[in-house]
Design an enzyme around this catalytic site. Structure first.
Site, mmCIF file in Angstrom:
data_model
loop_
_atom_site.group_PDB
_atom_site.id
_atom_site.type_symbol
_atom_site.label_atom_id
_atom_site.label_comp_id
_atom_site.label_asym_id
_atom_site.label_seq_id
_atom_site.Cartn_x
_atom_site.Cartn_y
_atom_site.Cartn_z
ATOM 1 C CE LYS A 194 -1.783 2.705 3.081
ATOM 2 N NZ LYS A 194 -1.727 4.018 2.419
ATOM 3 C CB THR A 200 6.931 6.756 16.467
ATOM 4 O OG1 THR A 200 8.275 6.698 15.975
ATOM 5 C CG2 THR A 200 6.868 6.036 17.799
ATOM 6 C CD GLU A 217 12.810 3.637 8.580
ATOM 7 O OE1 GLU A 217 12.620 4.487 9.485
ATOM 8 O OE2 GLU A 217 12.938 3.918 7.384
ATOM 9 C CB CYS A 251 12.416 8.515 9.107
ATOM 10 S SG CYS A 251 13.164 7.436 7.891
ATOM 11 C CD GLU A 298 10.041 11.975 12.313
ATOM 12 O OE1 GLU A 298 8.995 11.386 12.613
ATOM 13 O OE2 GLU A 298 10.958 11.460 11.649
#
Lengths: 506, 307, 256
Positions: A211, A265, A285, A319, A416
């Site tokens: 996906k 996350t 990841e 990331c 982030e």
């Protein structure tokens, strides 16, 4: 060019800096650069893209389509099918059939040849893939052309070689493929992430339901056309487009043996929780907030290039971006000054322009998130500097930005941002650098800049990160395992070690 | 068998009154009772043991788990930064100490219901497995690490590192071989651990801890709690300072809840059912690099090569 | 009620700024957790802390009087105090001459504190007894009485450079001196245990001692402070644990 008189109206902080000799990098060059646009008129997009299931293009049972737009122009490129749970079920069934009837029975050397075919076809269509990647996602053409597409192809080439050498990979231990792998990938490196996921899965003998992200589905669909062209057996890879609900249906499907997810996350935790007790294998990841550590004895001009590459590569939608600059206090002012002058020369604009350094922010939603966190940084008292560069009127753009005087406790130091925004903090001793670098629940990557070899290894041993770049940053290779510590996820992608994510080793 | 109450409280004249042992948990290198003051009882006795028929075992609490985590975390840096050779030597020392307590361990297993033959086999297998992992300590890197032939002027390599603090819910049975087989692959690479011993035979676990305590293993590397896995497991699974959790339990509901609880901190959770536990008894399938690899992090390091 | 402190020879402007930012926003994810009472630094770092904390209400405390030993001539100690005040310190943390205290030269100890108090002017004075060097509770009590009589606004256990630093017992002795002074004069003197209070649980023990010795009036930053840096993150960690129901990791909390 330099006009020192101009500085008089600036704030105290800037004035102090400006009392030093000023190179006059104001962001407005006295030269006008001609556009150097990559041509797109030969591309023919379909009006709408269906789902790729069982080797055929099928209309979604949901009967729904969503537009994918060019973030640099805000104009729609095409309509893309939205897969619902029924569509996902069809894709998983087709992957299961392909696994049982074809892929698991194929000689490994034949599997390898399919992967080589894919790698080659990607090389042949490299330019078109790069252009579409840039149009759909907003990244500069120089990156999609020189990094994303060649590295994606290299991943297939690398893993093709493993397909018939797995006996060598696990030290003689028995191994077997997992079955059907459900793979969910992000929008920051759409084609490359598809390659990172599909290539090892197929090499190890699994079949796939992939996906892509809802804002960047096009290159995965072009990859499906390559699968058709090279006659990959039907159902070995199935591509279902859609948003979060499509991904959730894939995660929840009872006949999926493995979930591989790259993304935030927060979503990673939900996936891990959702598959508890199911026996599904999982690799994650996830996010990062990498420390990029610059010591006073570093080659500072190289370090500045590394800092820029670390945070502004792909608009900071990375990331493993070096989003926290930890600089030894004694060289802080010098590094900041060099950085400011360097960033002021960067060009933000049309991603299809071969001279563009920073392209468009991937989506309006992401732009708003970046703006929100930058506002929070200012509210928390950090000092913001943004390049004075001109931004295009249309599209989603954000100027390269850094914050100084950032508190370790502030949001911009530990959340982030996933944009071209760097937080700069200082440290005094190597121990303190390690403590601050590791003071995060993330652990994906870290950078160290020093000309002293023993110090860089001492640091590398102590940094809790899956990838440590010493005197370099943001380097990737199919032979080099990549993945996180702590809440940046688990499992590795790439290298011999990455194969373990797609087999059960006895 | 003699009447146990007689044996403890009313020894006939001239017969020596034995000294039963108080069984305690092993945390931070010390033998402690539960902070909760609670206990549960196990029964069974055998020839050669001074203990009473019924023995009180600490019922580890949430706070005991917390304290054990702190102890494990505190020991982590020292243990993981020892040389692999030194860790191997300490594990070999453990094998020596296990061998020297062979008789005591057999007695303990028999007391919990094993036949003498099975108990001897289990102790032998445990010692041999400790020797196997001792010898693996300084080979892990050779088997797992790599130099990465990247495209471009870089020197790149990938190294294994300890994952951190790993919680282990040890299998109920085999009581001794289960502990050796689940703890050693975790600590051999430099991790520290908090272990919940099987509820049924905690006495053998405590004797095993006495072996650990006398084998040069630094305090805090292995912390062993006694009590109920279904109480302590979820606490450890949710504890954010715990990096990984491995559960050996046939209880499917517990396995699922641990996997779910671990998600909140992206914990590396690995659960094993009865089949996985049974494999531990097998000389070949019960040990191996696979058990070690689960609790390694891999760190990839890049450096430019240039002048 | 917490004073964040950095008193190291290696203090730099960057370190002090970072500490001040932590004092202002201890936990970014929960702005309702307000700033600390004060930041405690060396005199040279006062302007940096003042600038960083401007307008926030967070006080800047400066150590002075030849901290940490206090073994310099009085004129130098007074200069140290005056300059720290001129640099903008809101509070002065002085050390007593422990040598004089143990030699029985109580007049010297008293006179120095009184002179420092005068040099402080309106600036708040905390008197550090360095109880870890005083040897017995009797000496601690006597030093407390002297410090209070000579004009100290606060008495404080320790510099943080000597072990043992704050202990519950020594704190109780000092609180009793404060209580007796209050009984006699109606004047409230403040108390600051410093050094060694690292956990929320320990801090609760201290608060109970204060509450049960001096009553609720002293449960206020004007009369009671913890001199502790590690304590803050532990308190934050326990608050998060209460909120979420499970134990937290130290890496979740900023290390400034």
């Amino acid at each position: 060019m330099a006009t020192p008189r101009k500085n008089e109206k600036k704030t105290d902080a800037v004035k102090a800096a400006s009392s030093e000799p000023d190179l006059g990098f104001t962001g407005e060059s006295s030269w006008q650069y001609e556009p150097s646009l990559e041509g797109t008129d030969h591309l023919r997009f379909e009006k709408k893209y269906e789902l790729f299931i069982g080797g055929r293009w099928v209309a979604p049972k949901s009967k729904k389509y969503f537009p994918t737009i060019n973030p640099a122009t805000e104009e729609p490129i095409a309509e893309v099918a939205e897969a619902n749970a029924e569509d996902v079920d069809a894709a998983v069934r087709s992957a299961r059939t392909a696994y049982d009837k074809i892929w698991s029975k194929l000689r490994p050397a034949e599997r390898a040849k399919y992967l080589y075919r894919i790698a080659r076809a990607m090389q042949e269509k490299a330019r078109d893939l790069a252009i579409v990647e840039t149009m759909d996602g907003g990244k500069p053409i120089k990156e999609s052309r020189d990094f994303d597409v060649p590295t994606a192809s290299a991943h297939f080439f690398y893993h093709a070689g493993w397909a018939d050498k797995l006996d060598l990979a696990f030290h003689g231990r028995p191994y077997r493929p997992l079955g059907v792998a459900g793979q969910i990938i992000p929008w920051n490196f759409p084609l490359l992430m598809a390659a990172w996921k599909i290539a090892p899965a197929l090499a190890c003998g699994n079949t796939v339901v992939l996906k892509p992200a809802e804002t960047t589905p096009l290159t995965a669909l072009l990859l499906a056309k390559i699968f058709e062209e090279i006659e990959l057996p039907p159902g070995v890879v199935n591509i279902v487009t859609g948003a979060g609900a499509t991904g959730a249906a894939l995660v929840a499907h009872s006949d999926v043996n493995k979930i591989a997810f790259t993304g935030s996350t927060d979503v990673g935790k939900r996936i891990q929780g959702a598959i508890a007790g199911s026996g599904k294998r999982l690799t994650l990841e996830l996010g990062g907030k990498a420390a990029n550590i610059v010591f006073a004895d570093a080659p500072l001009d190289q370090a500045v290039e590394g800092i820029v590459n670390g945070i502004f590569f792909n608009q900071g939608h990375v990331c493993c971006a070096g989003s926290r600059l930890l600089v030894e206090e004694s060289v802080h002012d010098l590094v900041v000054r060099k950085l400011r002058d360097r960033i002021a020369t960067m060009r933000v604009g049309n991603p299809l322009d071969k001279n563009t350094d920073l392209g468009a922010i991937n989506s309006k939603m992401q732009l708003e998130k970046i703006r929100g966190l930058v506002a929070a940084g200012e509210a928390e008292g950090a000092e913001r500097w943004s390049s004075p560069c001109a931004l295009p009127k249309k599209g989603f753009f954000f100027p390269p930005t850094f914050f100084t005087n950032v508190a370790q406790a502030s949001r911009i130091a530990h959340e982030e941002i996933f944009g071209p925004v760097l937080s700069i903090l200082t440290f005094r001793t190597p121990d303190e650098a390690v403590e601050k670098a590791n003071n995060t629940m993330y652990g994906l990557s870290a950078g160290v800049w020093t000309d002293k070899g023993s110090k860089s290894f001492w640091m590398a041993q102590r940094l809790q990160a899956g990838v440590v770049w010493a005197n370099t940053f943001n380097k990737f290779d199919p032979s080099s395992p990549f993945g996180g510590y702590k809440e940046s996820g688990f499992g590795r992608e790439g290298g011999r070690q990455g194969l373990s994510s797609y087999v059960e080793v006895g | 068998m003699a009447n146990p109450s007689k044996r403890v409280s009313a020894a006939p004249a001239r017969q020596r009154l034995s000294i039963p042992k108080a069984y305690k948990m092993y945390v931070g290198g010390a033998f402690i009772r539960s902070e909760s003051g609670r206990y549960y009882q196990v029964s069974g006795m055998t020839k050669g043991s001074a203990d009473a028929e019924v023995v009180n075992i600490p019922l580890g609490s949430r706070k005991d788990a917390r304290d054990a985590v702190l102890a494990g975390k505190a020991a982590l840096h020292g243990w993981s930064s020892r040389t692999a050779f030194n860790r191997g030597q300490i594990l070999y020392r453990l094998a020596e100490v296990l061998e020297s307590r062979h008789e005591e361990l057999v007695t303990s297993l028999v007391r919990a219901g094993a036949t003498e033959r099975d108990a001897i086999d289990e102790v032998n297998a445990s010692v041999d497995r400790a020797v196997w992992y001792a010898g693996l300590a300084d080979k892990i890197s050779a088997l797992v690490a790599s130099h990465n032939p990247v495209s471009g002027p870089h020197f790149g390599f990938t190294l294994p590192e300890a994952m951190g603090l790993v919680a282990v819910l040890a299998p109920e049975s085999p009581a001794l071989l289960g502990l050796v087989s689940t703890i050693l692959p975790v600590i051999v690479s430099g991790n520290t651990t908090v272990v919940v011993a099987g509820e049924r035979d905690p006495r053998t676990a405590v004797i095993f801890c006495e072996c650990l305590a006398t084998s040069d293993l630094p305090g805090g590397v292995v912390n062993v709690l006694t009590g109920r896995a279904q109480d302590l497991g979820p606490q450890l699974a949710k504890h954010r300072e715990v990096n990984a959790l491995e559960a050996w339990t046939p209880d499917a509901a517990l396995r699922t809840s641990l996997e779910r609880d671990g998600a909140g901190s992206v914990k590396r959770v690995k659960t094993h059912d009865a089949q996985g536990i049974a494999a531990l008894r097998d000389e070949q399938r019960g040990q191996g690099l696979t058990y070690v690899e689960r609790f390694l992090e891999l760190k990839t390091i890049w450096h430019p090569a240039g002048i | 009620m917490m004073d964040l402190t950095t008193l190291e020879g290696k203090d730099t402007p960057g370190k002090v700024r970072a500490l001040c930012r932590k004092a202002l926003v201890p936990l970014a994810s929960d702005p309702s957790i307000g700033p600390t009472a004060a930041v405690c630094v060396y005199p040279n770092m006062v302007p940096i802390a003042k600038h960083e904390l401007r307008g926030s209400g967070v006080k800047v405390a400066s150590v002075a009087t030849a901290f940490p030993s206090g073994l310099s001539p009085l004129s130098i100690k007074l200069d140290d105090v005056r300059q720290a005040v001129e640099l903008g310190a809101d509070e002065i943390d002085m050390v007593i001459d422990r040598g004089a205290m143990l030699a029985g030269d109580y007049r010297k100890v008293f006179d120095e504190i009184a002179a420092v108090k005068e040099a402080c002017g309106q600036t708040h004075l905390k008197v550090i007894l360095e109880t870890g060097e005083l040897g017995s509770y009797d000496v601690v009590r006597r030093a407390s009485d002297l410090a209070i009589a000579a004009g100290g606004d606060f008495i404080k256990t320790s510099t943080g450079k000597i072990q043992p630093a704050a202990t519950p017992a020594v704190t109780l002795v000092m609180l009793e001196a404060i209580r007796d002074h209050y009984y006699a004069t109606g004047k409230r003197i403040g108390m600051k245990p410093a050094g060694g209070v690292r956990t929320a649980k320990q801090a609760l023990h201290y608060l109970v001692i204060v509450k049960e010795t001096l009553g609720d009036a002293w449960l206020d930053p004007d009369l009671f402070r913890f001199g502790a840096s590690a304590l803050l993150n532990d308190v934050l960690m326990q608050l998060e644990k209460e909120r979420t129901g499970f134990y937290q990791a130290s890496a979740d909390f900023s290390a400034d």
